[in-house]
Structure formats: structure tokens, C-alpha cells
Design a protein around this motif. Structure first.
Motif, PDB file in Angstrom:
ATOM      1  N   ARG A 122     114.303  40.231  46.414  1.00  0.00           N
ATOM      2  CA  ARG A 122     113.331  39.727  45.453  1.00  0.00           C
ATOM      3  C   ARG A 122     112.230  39.019  46.216  1.00  0.00           C
ATOM      4  O   ARG A 122     112.518  38.219  47.112  1.00  0.00           O
ATOM      5  CB  ARG A 122     113.998  38.768  44.465  1.00  0.00           C
ATOM      6  N   THR A 123     110.974  39.330  45.907  1.00  0.00           N
ATOM      7  CA  THR A 123     109.859  38.624  46.527  1.00  0.00           C
ATOM      8  C   THR A 123     109.519  37.410  45.674  1.00  0.00           C
ATOM      9  O   THR A 123     109.567  37.474  44.441  1.00  0.00           O
ATOM     10  CB  THR A 123     108.624  39.525  46.667  1.00  0.00           C
ATOM     11  N   ILE A 124     109.177  36.311  46.343  1.00  0.00           N
ATOM     12  CA  ILE A 124     108.874  35.058  45.642  1.00  0.00           C
ATOM     13  C   ILE A 124     107.624  34.449  46.263  1.00  0.00           C
ATOM     14  O   ILE A 124     107.628  34.078  47.447  1.00  0.00           O
ATOM     15  CB  ILE A 124     110.054  34.072  45.731  1.00  0.00           C
ATOM     16  N   VAL A 125     106.566  34.359  45.471  1.00  0.00           N
ATOM     17  CA  VAL A 125     105.335  33.730  45.933  1.00  0.00           C
ATOM     18  C   VAL A 125     105.587  32.239  46.124  1.00  0.00           C
ATOM     19  O   VAL A 125     106.178  31.581  45.256  1.00  0.00           O
ATOM     20  CB  VAL A 125     104.189  33.971  44.927  1.00  0.00           C
ATOM     21  N   ARG A 126     105.169  31.716  47.263  1.00  0.00           N
ATOM     22  CA  ARG A 126     105.418  30.316  47.639  1.00  0.00           C
ATOM     23  C   ARG A 126     106.909  29.969  47.570  1.00  0.00           C
ATOM     24  O   ARG A 126     107.290  28.868  47.190  1.00  0.00           O
ATOM     25  CB  ARG A 126     104.592  29.356  46.769  1.00  0.00           C
ATOM     26  N   GLY A 127     107.723  30.934  47.960  1.00  0.00           N
ATOM     27  CA  GLY A 127     109.171  30.717  47.936  1.00  0.00           C
ATOM     28  C   GLY A 127     109.622  29.611  48.869  1.00  0.00           C
ATOM     29  O   GLY A 127     110.650  28.971  48.641  1.00  0.00           O
ATOM     30  N   ASP A 128     108.829  29.372  49.946  1.00  0.00           N
ATOM     31  CA  ASP A 128     109.214  28.316  50.885  1.00  0.00           C
ATOM     32  C   ASP A 128     109.059  26.935  50.266  1.00  0.00           C
ATOM     33  O   ASP A 128     109.567  25.953  50.812  1.00  0.00           O
ATOM     34  CB  ASP A 128     108.409  28.418  52.191  1.00  0.00           C
ATOM     35  N   SER A 129     108.392  26.834  49.113  1.00  0.00           N
ATOM     36  CA  SER A 129     108.272  25.558  48.410  1.00  0.00           C
ATOM     37  C   SER A 129     109.298  25.414  47.289  1.00  0.00           C
ATOM     38  O   SER A 129     109.497  24.306  46.785  1.00  0.00           O
ATOM     39  CB  SER A 129     106.864  25.403  47.811  1.00  0.00           C
ATOM     40  N   SER A 130     109.928  26.530  46.886  1.00  0.00           N
ATOM     41  CA  SER A 130     110.806  26.485  45.712  1.00  0.00           C
ATOM     42  C   SER A 130     112.251  26.873  45.997  1.00  0.00           C
ATOM     43  O   SER A 130     113.120  26.597  45.163  1.00  0.00           O
ATOM     44  CB  SER A 130     110.244  27.399  44.614  1.00  0.00           C
ATOM     45  N   HIS A 131     112.530  27.482  47.134  1.00  0.00           N
ATOM     46  CA  HIS A 131     113.902  27.901  47.457  1.00  0.00           C
ATOM     47  C   HIS A 131     114.293  27.344  48.820  1.00  0.00           C
ATOM     48  O   HIS A 131     113.638  27.626  49.827  1.00  0.00           O
ATOM     49  CB  HIS A 131     114.018  29.430  47.449  1.00  0.00           C
ATOM     50  N   ALA A 132     115.392  26.594  48.843  1.00  0.00           N
ATOM     51  CA  ALA A 132     115.797  25.904  50.072  1.00  0.00           C
ATOM     52  C   ALA A 132     116.089  26.881  51.203  1.00  0.00           C
ATOM     53  O   ALA A 132     115.771  26.596  52.360  1.00  0.00           O
ATOM     54  CB  ALA A 132     117.019  25.024  49.802  1.00  0.00           C
ATOM     55  N   ALA A 133     116.683  28.032  50.898  1.00  0.00           N
ATOM     56  CA  ALA A 133     117.023  28.981  51.964  1.00  0.00           C
ATOM     57  C   ALA A 133     115.760  29.537  52.623  1.00  0.00           C
ATOM     58  O   ALA A 133     115.714  29.718  53.850  1.00  0.00           O
ATOM     59  CB  ALA A 133     117.885  30.119  51.413  1.00  0.00           C
ATOM     60  N   ILE A 134     114.717  29.802  51.829  1.00  0.00           N
ATOM     61  CA  ILE A 134     113.454  30.278  52.402  1.00  0.00           C
ATOM     62  C   ILE A 134     112.796  29.164  53.204  1.00  0.00           C
ATOM     63  O   ILE A 134     112.268  29.389  54.295  1.00  0.00           O
ATOM     64  CB  ILE A 134     112.512  30.803  51.301  1.00  0.00           C
ATOM     65  N   ALA A 135     112.820  27.933  52.658  1.00  0.00           N
ATOM     66  CA  ALA A 135     112.253  26.793  53.389  1.00  0.00           C
ATOM     67  C   ALA A 135     112.963  26.598  54.722  1.00  0.00           C
ATOM     68  O   ALA A 135     112.323  26.353  55.749  1.00  0.00           O
ATOM     69  CB  ALA A 135     112.348  25.519  52.548  1.00  0.00           C
TER      70      ALA A 135
END
Length: 197
Positions: A122-135
Motif C-alpha cells: 500500500r502506498t501512503i503519502v507522507r507515510g513517514d509522518s503517520s506510520h511508525a514503521a515507515i518513520a
């Protein structure tokens, strides 16, 4: 690198996509809900919003609390040969392949799907701000790439790599125009600079 048998959701992010020098890095991180909460309480968020000191302090915490994590990179030569999108996807795929088993779902930061990944994603725009694993992935990738660029700054002095990490700052562009590119510069990224310079 792993705690337990199965892997659930992996967050994937890249760093260095827009640089003029060096590889693009990617990281993949799998976190339990408990680990995510612990890391967020410790200040985990998008790596771009963190100070260098805070990012460095988070790395051992991420490595300790993650179920699994992996790093990947694609060289400047690969970027010149395949293009930045494909090279970035290769780095992400490499990071995912370094996980001890296949995650059930991959969360990709941004709008572009990971074409090389055959599993669920799943692609997530600004995922690094909303998902801890991406951050967490953004922090690991950023710290690993910055450390490499600091080492390479000794091999290629005069470009200021230790300060701008290969991005196209005024100092970096001036050094390129004065001294020319190194073998680790992305020559496909420099055509416009030298055409107009």
C-alpha cells in the motif's frame, strides 16, 4: 534482526533520491504495536523533522525494538543506467529481501507503488509522518546514508559532502563546476548543471 516467527507489516522508505552524488538508500522495518508506541514516545517521526542528534539516538532503539529491519542501496552507476525510480525500487527490494521472512504487507512511503514487489503493498503519502514503521525506515536509511557520505567526504574532499550529503547546494554546484564530477556523482543528474553552467 528478528523476534518471533512471522512478519506482519513492513514500512519502507528511501533517502537520497534527489541527490547529485552517491547511492540512494532504503530501509525496511517491521514493528509490533508495542514497539511502535515505545519508539513514538521516544520521539520517532519523519527523519526530516528530526535533528541529527535525535536521529542518531533513535537508531539503536529502532534496531533493538524492531521485529526485523533491513537496508538496501543502489549506486550512482545504477541510477545513471536504470533511472532513479527503478534504482530506488531496487534499493527498497534489497532492504525487504534482507528481512528474515516475507512480510504480509508492505507500506511504501509516497505515491508510487513498488513495481518489483510481488506481495501485498500500500502506498501512503507522507507515510513517514503517520506510520511508525515507515518513520523508523526513514531514520535508518538517512543515518546509514549520511554515515557513508561522511566517510566518502575524506575520499573526495572539496565538495562538502559531509555538510550537504550530496544534495545540490550552491557550494556543491560551485565545486562541481570548478573541479568536475567524481566517479560517484550521478552523471545523468548533472547534464542540466553543465549545460547551463
Amino acid at each position: 534482526m528478528v523476534d518471533g516467527d512471522g512478519l506482519g507489516i513492513a514500512g519502507v522508505d528511501e533517502v537520497g533520491r534527489g541527490c547529485l552524488f552517491g547511492p540512494v538508500f532504503a530501509a525496511a522495518v517491521v514493528l509490533s504495536d508495542q514497539a511502535a508506541a515505545h519508539l513514538q514516545a521516544a520521539g520517532l517521526t519523519d527523519s526530516k523533522a528530526l535533528t541529527p542528534r535525535r536521529r542518531a539516538a533513535l537508531v539503536p532503539l529502532i534496531e533493538e525494538h524492531a521485529q526485523a529491519w533491513g537496508l538496501g542501496q543502489s549506486s550512482a552507476r545504477a541510477i545513471d543506467h536504470y533511472g532513479i525510480r527503478t534504482a530506488t525500487e531496487q534499493a527498497m527490494l534489497c532492504a525487504l529481501q534482507r528481512l528474515p521472512s516475507r512480510p504480509q504487507l508492505v507500506l511504501v512511503d509516497g505515491v508510487l507503488p513498488l513495481r518489483l514487489w510481488a506481495g501485498s503493498q500500500r502506498t501512503i503519502v507522507r507515510g513517514d509522518s503517520s506510520h511508525a514503521a515507515i518513520a523508523a525506515a526513514s531514520v535508518l536509511a538517512k543515518e546509514a546514508r549520511d554515515a557513508l557520505l561522511r566517510r566518502l567526504s575524506h575520499r573526495f574532499p572539496g565538495y562538502g559532502l559531509e555538510r550537504h550529503a550530496g544534495y545540490g547546494t550552491a557550494q556543491h554546484r560551485a565545486a562541481l563546476l570548478a573541479a568536475g564530477p567524481t566517479p560517484l556523482h550521478r552523471h545523468s543528474f548533472l547534464r542540466k548543471l553543465f549545460a547551463t553552467g
